[in-house]
Design a protein around this motif. Structure first.
Motif, PDB file in Angstrom:
ATOM      1  N   GLY A 257       0.819  -1.198   0.000  1.00 61.54           N
ATOM      2  CA  GLY A 257       0.000   0.000   0.000  1.00 61.54           C
ATOM      3  C   GLY A 257       0.857   1.253   0.000  1.00 61.54           C
ATOM      4  O   GLY A 257       2.054   1.210   0.318  1.00 61.54           O
ATOM      5  N   ASP A 258       0.260   2.377  -0.358  1.00 60.87           N
ATOM      6  CA  ASP A 258       0.954   3.667  -0.392  1.00 60.87           C
ATOM      7  C   ASP A 258       0.785   4.338   0.963  1.00 60.87           C
ATOM      8  O   ASP A 258      -0.273   4.883   1.275  1.00 60.87           O
ATOM      9  CB  ASP A 258       0.371   4.540  -1.507  1.00 60.87           C
ATOM     10  CG  ASP A 258       1.136   5.832  -1.698  1.00 60.87           C
ATOM     11  OD1 ASP A 258       1.922   6.205  -0.794  1.00 60.87           O
ATOM     12  OD2 ASP A 258       0.937   6.493  -2.736  1.00 60.87           O
ATOM     13  N   LEU A 259       1.852   4.322   1.790  1.00 57.85           N
ATOM     14  CA  LEU A 259       1.748   4.882   3.130  1.00 57.85           C
ATOM     15  C   LEU A 259       1.625   6.399   3.119  1.00 57.85           C
ATOM     16  O   LEU A 259       1.133   6.984   4.101  1.00 57.85           O
ATOM     17  CB  LEU A 259       2.951   4.453   3.976  1.00 57.85           C
ATOM     18  CG  LEU A 259       3.043   2.949   4.278  1.00 57.85           C
ATOM     19  CD1 LEU A 259       4.233   2.661   5.197  1.00 57.85           C
ATOM     20  CD2 LEU A 259       1.762   2.423   4.893  1.00 57.85           C
ATOM     21  N   MET A 260       2.038   7.058   2.033  1.00 56.81           N
ATOM     22  CA  MET A 260       1.806   8.502   1.928  1.00 56.81           C
ATOM     23  C   MET A 260       0.309   8.794   1.886  1.00 56.81           C
ATOM     24  O   MET A 260      -0.152   9.798   2.424  1.00 56.81           O
ATOM     25  CB  MET A 260       2.494   9.069   0.685  1.00 56.81           C
ATOM     26  CG  MET A 260       3.981   9.260   0.832  1.00 56.81           C
ATOM     27  SD  MET A 260       4.449  10.620   1.947  1.00 56.81           S
ATOM     28  CE  MET A 260       4.055  12.045   0.918  1.00 56.81           C
ATOM     29  N   VAL A 261      -0.448   7.925   1.249  1.00 57.01           N
ATOM     30  CA  VAL A 261      -1.905   8.079   1.190  1.00 57.01           C
ATOM     31  C   VAL A 261      -2.543   7.607   2.494  1.00 57.01           C
ATOM     32  O   VAL A 261      -3.436   8.261   3.044  1.00 57.01           O
ATOM     33  CB  VAL A 261      -2.482   7.295  -0.003  1.00 57.01           C
ATOM     34  CG1 VAL A 261      -4.011   7.326   0.025  1.00 57.01           C
ATOM     35  CG2 VAL A 261      -1.963   7.867  -1.313  1.00 57.01           C
ATOM     36  N   LEU A 262      -2.075   6.493   3.015  1.00 59.48           N
ATOM     37  CA  LEU A 262      -2.694   5.885   4.190  1.00 59.48           C
ATOM     38  C   LEU A 262      -2.374   6.622   5.487  1.00 59.48           C
ATOM     39  O   LEU A 262      -3.209   6.690   6.395  1.00 59.48           O
ATOM     40  CB  LEU A 262      -2.239   4.428   4.302  1.00 59.48           C
ATOM     41  CG  LEU A 262      -2.691   3.497   3.175  1.00 59.48           C
ATOM     42  CD1 LEU A 262      -1.941   2.167   3.245  1.00 59.48           C
ATOM     43  CD2 LEU A 262      -4.187   3.260   3.257  1.00 59.48           C
ATOM     44  N   ILE A 263      -1.155   7.182   5.579  1.00 56.40           N
ATOM     45  CA  ILE A 263      -0.707   7.818   6.822  1.00 56.40           C
ATOM     46  C   ILE A 263      -0.434   9.297   6.640  1.00 56.40           C
ATOM     47  O   ILE A 263      -0.787  10.123   7.478  1.00 56.40           O
ATOM     48  CB  ILE A 263       0.563   7.115   7.357  1.00 56.40           C
ATOM     49  CG1 ILE A 263       0.249   5.652   7.697  1.00 56.40           C
ATOM     50  CG2 ILE A 263       1.105   7.844   8.585  1.00 56.40           C
ATOM     51  CD1 ILE A 263       1.465   4.851   8.120  1.00 56.40           C
ATOM     52  N   GLY A 264       0.188   9.657   5.520  1.00 61.93           N
ATOM     53  CA  GLY A 264       0.628  11.033   5.301  1.00 61.93           C
ATOM     54  C   GLY A 264       2.136  11.095   5.260  1.00 61.93           C
ATOM     55  O   GLY A 264       2.823  10.068   5.263  1.00 61.93           O
ATOM     56  N   ASP A 265       2.672  12.294   5.237  1.00 65.01           N
ATOM     57  CA  ASP A 265       4.115  12.482   5.134  1.00 65.01           C
ATOM     58  C   ASP A 265       4.809  12.049   6.430  1.00 65.01           C
ATOM     59  O   ASP A 265       4.165  11.724   7.434  1.00 65.01           O
ATOM     60  CB  ASP A 265       4.414  13.951   4.809  1.00 65.01           C
ATOM     61  CG  ASP A 265       5.795  14.164   4.184  1.00 65.01           C
ATOM     62  OD1 ASP A 265       6.528  13.179   4.003  1.00 65.01           O
ATOM     63  OD2 ASP A 265       6.133  15.323   3.880  1.00 65.01           O
ATOM     64  N   CYS A 266       6.126  12.082   6.405  1.00 63.05           N
ATOM     65  CA  CYS A 266       6.922  11.650   7.558  1.00 63.05           C
ATOM     66  C   CYS A 266       6.463  12.359   8.830  1.00 63.05           C
ATOM     67  O   CYS A 266       6.280  13.585   8.851  1.00 63.05           O
ATOM     68  CB  CYS A 266       8.384  11.956   7.307  1.00 63.05           C
ATOM     69  SG  CYS A 266       9.071  11.166   5.846  1.00 63.05           S
ATOM     70  N   GLY A 267       6.295  11.584   9.885  1.00 68.25           N
ATOM     71  CA  GLY A 267       5.893  12.138  11.176  1.00 68.25           C
ATOM     72  C   GLY A 267       4.417  12.349  11.369  1.00 68.25           C
ATOM     73  O   GLY A 267       3.965  12.624  12.485  1.00 68.25           O
ATOM     74  N   ASP A 268       3.607  12.224  10.297  1.00 65.16           N
ATOM     75  CA  ASP A 268       2.172  12.475  10.446  1.00 65.16           C
ATOM     76  C   ASP A 268       1.506  11.478  11.375  1.00 65.16           C
ATOM     77  O   ASP A 268       0.438  11.753  11.940  1.00 65.16           O
ATOM     78  CB  ASP A 268       1.477  12.451   9.070  1.00 65.16           C
ATOM     79  CG  ASP A 268       1.699  13.744   8.290  1.00 65.16           C
ATOM     80  OD1 ASP A 268       2.366  14.652   8.824  1.00 65.16           O
ATOM     81  OD2 ASP A 268       1.219  13.832   7.149  1.00 65.16           O
ATOM     82  N   GLU A 269       2.121  10.282  11.551  1.00 67.79           N
ATOM     83  CA  GLU A 269       1.544   9.295  12.447  1.00 67.79           C
ATOM     84  C   GLU A 269       1.519   9.775  13.898  1.00 67.79           C
ATOM     85  O   GLU A 269       0.761   9.269  14.723  1.00 67.79           O
ATOM     86  CB  GLU A 269       2.301   7.965  12.353  1.00 67.79           C
ATOM     87  CG  GLU A 269       3.756   8.016  12.740  1.00 67.79           C
ATOM     88  CD  GLU A 269       4.684   8.318  11.565  1.00 67.79           C
ATOM     89  OE1 GLU A 269       5.841   7.852  11.610  1.00 67.79           O
ATOM     90  OE2 GLU A 269       4.260   9.009  10.615  1.00 67.79           O
ATOM     91  N   TYR A 270       2.344  10.790  14.228  1.00 63.13           N
ATOM     92  CA  TYR A 270       2.367  11.327  15.584  1.00 63.13           C
ATOM     93  C   TYR A 270       1.390  12.483  15.771  1.00 63.13           C
ATOM     94  O   TYR A 270       1.282  13.030  16.884  1.00 63.13           O
ATOM     95  CB  TYR A 270       3.788  11.829  15.928  1.00 63.13           C
ATOM     96  CG  TYR A 270       4.802  10.722  15.917  1.00 63.13           C
ATOM     97  CD1 TYR A 270       4.916   9.852  16.996  1.00 63.13           C
ATOM     98  CD2 TYR A 270       5.660  10.547  14.841  1.00 63.13           C
ATOM     99  CE1 TYR A 270       5.851   8.825  17.002  1.00 63.13           C
ATOM    100  CE2 TYR A 270       6.606   9.521  14.829  1.00 63.13           C
ATOM    101  CZ  TYR A 270       6.684   8.670  15.905  1.00 63.13           C
ATOM    102  OH  TYR A 270       7.607   7.660  15.907  1.00 63.13           O
ATOM    103  N   ARG A 271       0.702  12.865  14.720  1.00 64.71           N
ATOM    104  CA  ARG A 271      -0.143  14.075  14.792  1.00 64.71           C
ATOM    105  C   ARG A 271      -1.543  13.816  14.268  1.00 64.71           C
ATOM    106  O   ARG A 271      -2.202  14.713  13.762  1.00 64.71           O
ATOM    107  CB  ARG A 271       0.526  15.197  13.991  1.00 64.71           C
ATOM    108  CG  ARG A 271       1.911  15.549  14.538  1.00 64.71           C
ATOM    109  CD  ARG A 271       2.575  16.644  13.761  1.00 64.71           C
ATOM    110  NE  ARG A 271       3.876  16.964  14.325  1.00 64.71           N
ATOM    111  CZ  ARG A 271       5.022  16.383  13.973  1.00 64.71           C
ATOM    112  NH1 ARG A 271       5.004  15.423  13.039  1.00 64.71           N
ATOM    113  NH2 ARG A 271       6.150  16.722  14.544  1.00 64.71           N
ATOM    114  N   ARG A 272      -2.012  12.568  14.349  1.00 68.48           N
ATOM    115  CA  ARG A 272      -3.358  12.250  13.849  1.00 68.48           C
ATOM    116  C   ARG A 272      -4.359  12.237  14.996  1.00 68.48           C
ATOM    117  O   ARG A 272      -4.019  11.941  16.130  1.00 68.48           O
ATOM    118  CB  ARG A 272      -3.347  10.888  13.150  1.00 68.48           C
ATOM    119  CG  ARG A 272      -2.574  10.908  11.847  1.00 68.48           C
ATOM    120  CD  ARG A 272      -2.738   9.638  11.049  1.00 68.48           C
ATOM    121  NE  ARG A 272      -2.097   8.507  11.728  1.00 68.48           N
ATOM    122  CZ  ARG A 272      -2.167   7.251  11.304  1.00 68.48           C
ATOM    123  NH1 ARG A 272      -2.856   6.958  10.235  1.00 68.48           N
ATOM    124  NH2 ARG A 272      -1.544   6.271  11.942  1.00 68.48           N
TER     125      ARG A 272
END
Length: 341
Positions: free
Chosen positions: A326-341
């Motif tokens: 899968g495309d993690l840029m689509v699923l999660i966002g750019d670098c570090g976005d997993e800490y700001r959701r």
């Protein structure tokens, strides 16, 4: 064994291309005996792995480094210097100069140093623009000689560009980068190459999941099987990326490459990221006081050896698997976005 290669950051600091990560002493990976952890650092330094990455929120990491650093410096005159990279991770709130200075002074005291080799700044909420205030003060303190390198941790490309456009010189950005998580290649690498910013990467071994230990094994699901913060975190990343079956295909490709080169799966996975554009170094968690550190150090040394060069055959086989993810840029966002959701 070849000397551990180094990379020079924009402020002049030379760091090893494989850095010793100290998140493991934060408490999220089980209890830590500080005295044994200090003692265990010697094996890494003896192997030439002299760069340690820590943070003000990693439990006793800064104190452990400080105790070893003082012991190391007193052992003789003709010894290589250690590099201590720490992080400043403030809670949301006012970011006046006194607040910033107080935090850095705490790190200086803990690490038992007169100046900080590198401060990597992290901010939890982009909607709170006071990160720009903090970085302004950090830049001033760098000019005054308190910090050699001013860096970031888990900032995305948009904010990295914003900060750079304000005239704040950033040496590096610490982000997750692995065969599983290749988001830095989407946008960030290009910006970093254009602005002399190095990527220092973590999660490259997915908390140890990228190893022979998990090849051909059933999917771990229980808390007992995912017993550390790293295993739990990166298993979730694998789930988002493509799941356990696809991950097994990746391990098969890595194990085949490892056999061709006479090394471990971990060395192949690390070398893949080390060879990426803009990557200055890979942070590998150091097992301070934990059994098995000898093999761990050997894998790190092999990964940065000039004798290990991934072939077109290796890369084609690996990328044939990763293209199916899968495309993690689509699923999660750019670098570090997993800490700001």
């Amino acid at each position: 064994m070849s000397p551990v290669p180094k990379v020079r950051l924009s402020g002049g600091l030379e760091v090893c291309r494989v850095l010793n990560g100290m998140w493991q002493v934060s408490g999220a990976h089980g209890s830590v005996d500080n005295a044994k952890a200090v003692e265990a650092m010697q094996a890494y330094v003896d192997a030439g792995l002299t760069t340690f990455d820590m943070a003000d929120i990693y439990g006793p990491a800064e104190e452990i480094f400080g105790k070893f650093n003082m012991k190391w410096k007193s052992s003789g005159d003709d010894i290589p210097a250690l590099q201590g990279l720490t992080k400043y991770v403030p809670s949301p709130g006012p970011m006046g100069r006194k607040v910033v200075e107080k935090a850095l002074q705490r790190s200086l005291t803990r690490m038992q140093v007169d100046s900080l080799d590198c401060v990597q700044f992290h901010w939890w909420d982009y909607r709170d623009k006071r990160y720009l205030d903090a970085l302004g003060h950090l830049s001033d303190l760098q000019q005054e000689g308190l910090i050699q390198e001013l860096a970031l941790t888990n900032f995305d490309t948009q904010r990295l560009e914003e900060i750079t456009n304000r005239g704040i010189r950033i040496s590096s950005n610490q982000v997750q980068y692995s065969l599983i998580d290749q988001r830095p290649a989407a946008k960030m690498e290009h910006f970093c190459l254009a602005n002399n910013i190095k990527l220092l990467t973590y999660g490259t071994l997915a908390g140890g999941l990228l190893s022979e230990r998990y090849l051909g094994k059933p999917e771990p699901t229980s808390r007992a099987e995912l017993s550390t913060a790293s295993l739990s975190k990166y298993k979730n990343m694998i789930d988002s990326w493509g799941g356990w079956s696809l991950f097994q295909d990746l391990l098969v490709a890595l194990e085949a490459a490892a056999r061709r080169h006479g090394c471990s799966v971990a060395s192949v996975a690390t070398r893949y990221v080390l060879d990426r554009p803009a990557v200055g170094g890979v942070i590998v968690g150091c097992r301070l006081g934990v059994a098995g550190a000898g093999q761990h150090i050997s894998d790190s040394l092999r990964s940065c050896s000039p004798d290990l060069e991934l072939s077109v055959e290796d890369l084609d086989a690996i990328q044939a698997v990763t293209r199916r993810s899968g495309d993690l840029m689509v699923l999660i966002g750019d670098c570090g976005d997993e800490y700001r959701r």
